[in-house]
Motif scaffolding. Structure first.
Motif, PDB file in Angstrom:
ATOM      1  N   VAL A   1       0.933  -1.242  -0.114  1.00 19.90           N
ATOM      2  CA  VAL A   1       0.065   0.046  -0.038  1.00 19.90           C
ATOM      3  C   VAL A   1       0.665   1.189  -0.090  1.00 19.90           C
ATOM      4  O   VAL A   1       0.679   2.245  -0.626  1.00 19.90           O
ATOM      5  N   ILE A   2       1.888   1.172   0.716  1.00 15.51           N
ATOM      6  CA  ILE A   2       2.588   2.475   0.934  1.00 15.51           C
ATOM      7  C   ILE A   2       3.566   2.731  -0.338  1.00 15.51           C
ATOM      8  O   ILE A   2       3.389   3.832  -0.967  1.00 15.51           O
ATOM      9  N   VAL A   3       4.175   1.685  -1.155  1.00 11.27           N
ATOM     10  CA  VAL A   3       4.802   1.618  -2.336  1.00 11.27           C
ATOM     11  C   VAL A   3       3.748   2.058  -3.393  1.00 11.27           C
ATOM     12  O   VAL A   3       3.880   2.946  -3.944  1.00 11.27           O
ATOM     13  N   SER A   4       2.713   1.737  -3.340  1.00 10.65           N
ATOM     14  CA  SER A   4       1.453   1.940  -4.458  1.00 10.65           C
ATOM     15  C   SER A   4       1.046   3.569  -4.243  1.00 10.65           C
ATOM     16  O   SER A   4       0.962   4.373  -5.230  1.00 10.65           O
ATOM     17  N   GLU A   5       0.913   4.213  -3.079  1.00  5.30           N
ATOM     18  CA  GLU A   5       0.845   5.383  -2.921  1.00  5.30           C
ATOM     19  C   GLU A   5       1.922   6.391  -3.277  1.00  5.30           C
ATOM     20  O   GLU A   5       1.765   7.372  -3.760  1.00  5.30           O
ATOM     21  N   THR A   6       3.315   5.614  -3.064  1.00  6.98           N
ATOM     22  CA  THR A   6       4.491   6.441  -3.237  1.00  6.98           C
ATOM     23  C   THR A   6       4.404   6.482  -4.851  1.00  6.98           C
ATOM     24  O   THR A   6       4.867   7.588  -5.525  1.00  6.98           O
ATOM     25  N   GLN A   7       4.013   5.440  -5.453  1.00  9.09           N
ATOM     26  CA  GLN A   7       4.076   5.308  -7.030  1.00  9.09           C
ATOM     27  C   GLN A   7       3.189   6.345  -7.416  1.00  9.09           C
ATOM     28  O   GLN A   7       3.377   7.093  -8.554  1.00  9.09           O
ATOM     29  N   GLU A   8       2.047   6.347  -6.976  1.00  8.42           N
ATOM     30  CA  GLU A   8       1.103   7.459  -7.488  1.00  8.42           C
ATOM     31  C   GLU A   8       1.511   8.836  -7.267  1.00  8.42           C
ATOM     32  O   GLU A   8       1.025   9.748  -8.060  1.00  8.42           O
ATOM     33  N   GLN A   9       2.224   9.126  -6.255  1.00  6.76           N
ATOM     34  CA  GLN A   9       2.478  10.796  -5.866  1.00  6.76           C
ATOM     35  C   GLN A   9       3.612  10.873  -7.146  1.00  6.76           C
ATOM     36  O   GLN A   9       3.363  11.978  -7.481  1.00  6.76           O
ATOM     37  N   ILE A  10       4.482   9.940  -7.251  1.00  8.56           N
ATOM     38  CA  ILE A  10       5.385  10.025  -8.354  1.00  8.56           C
ATOM     39  C   ILE A  10       4.934  10.464  -9.738  1.00  8.56           C
ATOM     40  O   ILE A  10       5.071  11.477 -10.149  1.00  8.56           O
ATOM     41  N   ARG A  11       3.780   9.485  -9.981  1.00 11.26           N
ATOM     42  CA  ARG A  11       3.077   9.653 -11.408  1.00 11.26           C
ATOM     43  C   ARG A  11       2.351  11.003 -11.254  1.00 11.26           C
ATOM     44  O   ARG A  11       2.612  11.801 -12.473  1.00 11.26           O
ATOM     45  N   GLU A  12       1.935  11.476 -10.223  1.00 14.16           N
ATOM     46  CA  GLU A  12       1.011  12.761 -10.389  1.00 14.16           C
ATOM     47  C   GLU A  12       1.905  14.240 -10.359  1.00 14.16           C
ATOM     48  O   GLU A  12       1.794  14.995 -10.889  1.00 14.16           O
ATOM     49  N   ALA A  13       3.332  13.751  -9.790  1.00 12.09           N
ATOM     50  CA  ALA A  13       4.429  14.899  -9.785  1.00 12.09           C
ATOM     51  C   ALA A  13       4.869  14.991 -11.220  1.00 12.09           C
ATOM     52  O   ALA A  13       5.180  15.882 -11.846  1.00 12.09           O
ATOM     53  N   ILE A  14       5.036  13.674 -11.701  1.00 16.10           N
ATOM     54  CA  ILE A  14       5.472  13.687 -13.174  1.00 16.10           C
ATOM     55  C   ILE A  14       4.526  14.408 -14.072  1.00 16.10           C
ATOM     56  O   ILE A  14       4.758  15.304 -14.988  1.00 16.10           O
ATOM     57  N   GLU A  15       3.289  14.214 -14.018  1.00 14.97           N
ATOM     58  CA  GLU A  15       2.137  14.605 -14.690  1.00 14.97           C
ATOM     59  C   GLU A  15       2.027  16.312 -14.476  1.00 14.97           C
ATOM     60  O   GLU A  15       1.646  16.957 -15.483  1.00 14.97           O
ATOM     61  N   THR A  16       2.580  16.779 -13.378  1.00 16.16           N
ATOM     62  CA  THR A  16       2.487  18.162 -13.294  1.00 16.16           C
ATOM     63  C   THR A  16       3.777  19.023 -13.890  1.00 16.16           C
ATOM     64  O   THR A  16       3.759  20.216 -13.637  1.00 16.16           O
ATOM     65  N   LEU A  17       4.611  18.275 -14.324  1.00 17.95           N
ATOM     66  CA  LEU A  17       5.850  18.866 -14.836  1.00 17.95           C
ATOM     67  C   LEU A  17       5.676  19.786 -15.975  1.00 17.95           C
ATOM     68  O   LEU A  17       4.801  19.310 -16.577  1.00 17.95           O
ATOM     69  N   PRO A  18       6.258  20.962 -16.232  1.00 10.82           N
ATOM     70  CA  PRO A  18       6.148  21.493 -17.204  1.00 10.82           C
ATOM     71  C   PRO A  18       6.561  20.855 -18.298  1.00 10.82           C
ATOM     72  O   PRO A  18       7.645  20.010 -18.370  1.00 10.82           O
ATOM     73  N   GLU A  19       6.031  21.022 -19.471  1.00  9.04           N
ATOM     74  CA  GLU A  19       6.118  20.175 -20.752  1.00  9.04           C
ATOM     75  C   GLU A  19       7.766  19.962 -20.966  1.00  9.04           C
ATOM     76  O   GLU A  19       8.196  19.124 -21.475  1.00  9.04           O
ATOM     77  N   LYS A  20       8.455  21.209 -21.006  1.00  2.00           N
ATOM     78  CA  LYS A  20       9.801  21.443 -21.370  1.00  2.00           C
ATOM     79  C   LYS A  20      10.784  20.253 -20.563  1.00  2.00           C
ATOM     80  O   LYS A  20      11.874  19.821 -20.891  1.00  2.00           O
ATOM     81  N   TYR A  21      10.308  20.243 -19.134  1.00  2.00           N
ATOM     82  CA  TYR A  21      11.045  19.244 -18.406  1.00  2.00           C
ATOM     83  C   TYR A  21      10.447  17.742 -18.584  1.00  2.00           C
ATOM     84  O   TYR A  21      11.254  16.802 -18.368  1.00  2.00           O
ATOM     85  N   LYS A  22       9.174  17.618 -18.722  1.00  2.00           N
ATOM     86  CA  LYS A  22       8.646  16.373 -18.643  1.00  2.00           C
ATOM     87  C   LYS A  22       9.232  15.527 -19.806  1.00  2.00           C
ATOM     88  O   LYS A  22       9.658  14.309 -19.364  1.00  2.00           O
ATOM     89  N   SER A  23       9.367  15.969 -21.105  1.00  2.00           N
ATOM     90  CA  SER A  23       9.843  15.163 -22.256  1.00  2.00           C
ATOM     91  C   SER A  23      11.247  14.477 -21.745  1.00  2.00           C
ATOM     92  O   SER A  23      11.484  13.316 -21.794  1.00  2.00           O
TER      93      SER A  23
END
Length: 192
Positions: free
Chosen positions: A121-143
């Motif tokens: 559960v902890i790992v899953s929550e952490t992965q979700e946080q990372i996924r959400e953080a990546i989603e918020t990256l400005p596009e020039k950094y995201k790629s």
């Protein structure tokens, strides 16, 4: 340079449909994972794969055999994803795709170590946080972050794909990583 890919590209350019089908088979999963990581939407990622191969097919005559085929196709796929991100920048939908556990996301490819349910559960929550953080990256950094950390490309390969100097790639990777670090630190402080 991969000799097989260069040979297949040359054959495909001369009208060999089987050679093009082999190129599709070699790259369809890689392009899907790239697109899914950048767009975070299965349907859009599938569309991006189709559009990428359509552009590859219609532009085979432009492929420079002195460059790696992988660099060329990743450039096309990345640019398509960046265009899609720009088009949807300020449009949000209540029907947006939610992670459904189908195993299509990049975290599902991580090796399993059969941890306790609590740790899972902890790992899953952490992965979700990372996924959400990546989603918020400005596009020039995201790629650059997606290509560097999720596709394990070198700075030079990323520079080739995005057609930018390695120094710019290095700066964007660093700034993207800092953005993620700060975003994840905020997440931790908010949840405590």
């Amino acid at each position: 340079m991969n000799f097989v890919e260069a040979r297949l590209a040359k054959l495909a350019r001369n009208g060999d449909r089987n050679a093009f089908a082999e190129l599709v088979e070699l790259y369809k999963d890689k392009i899907f994972h790239l697109a899914y990581r950048m767009l975070n939407n299965k349907q859009e990622a599938e569309d991006a794969v189709q559009e990428t191969f359509l552009r590859v097919y219609t532009n085979l005559h432009r492929y420079d055999e002195n460059q790696k085929f992988s660099t060329w196709i990743f450039r096309i796929g990345t640019n398509l994803c960046i265009d899609k991100l720009r088009r949807r920048k300020n449009t949000y939908s209540l029907d947006a795709e939610m992670p459904d556990g189908e195993g299509n996301d990049y975290y599902a490819m991580l090796p399993s170590h059969e941890d306790t349910p609590e740790k899972q559960v902890i790992v899953s929550e952490t992965q979700e946080q990372i996924r959400e953080a990546i989603e918020t990256l400005p596009e020039k950094y995201k790629s650059v972050v997606v290509l560097r950390y999720l596709h394990d490309m070198s700075l030079q390969e990323i520079g080739d794909v995005l057609q930018m100097p390695v120094t710019t790639v290095k700066t964007r990777v660093h700034r993207g990583r800092e953005y993620l670090r700060k975003r994840l630190e905020q997440e931790v402080h908010v949840t405590i």
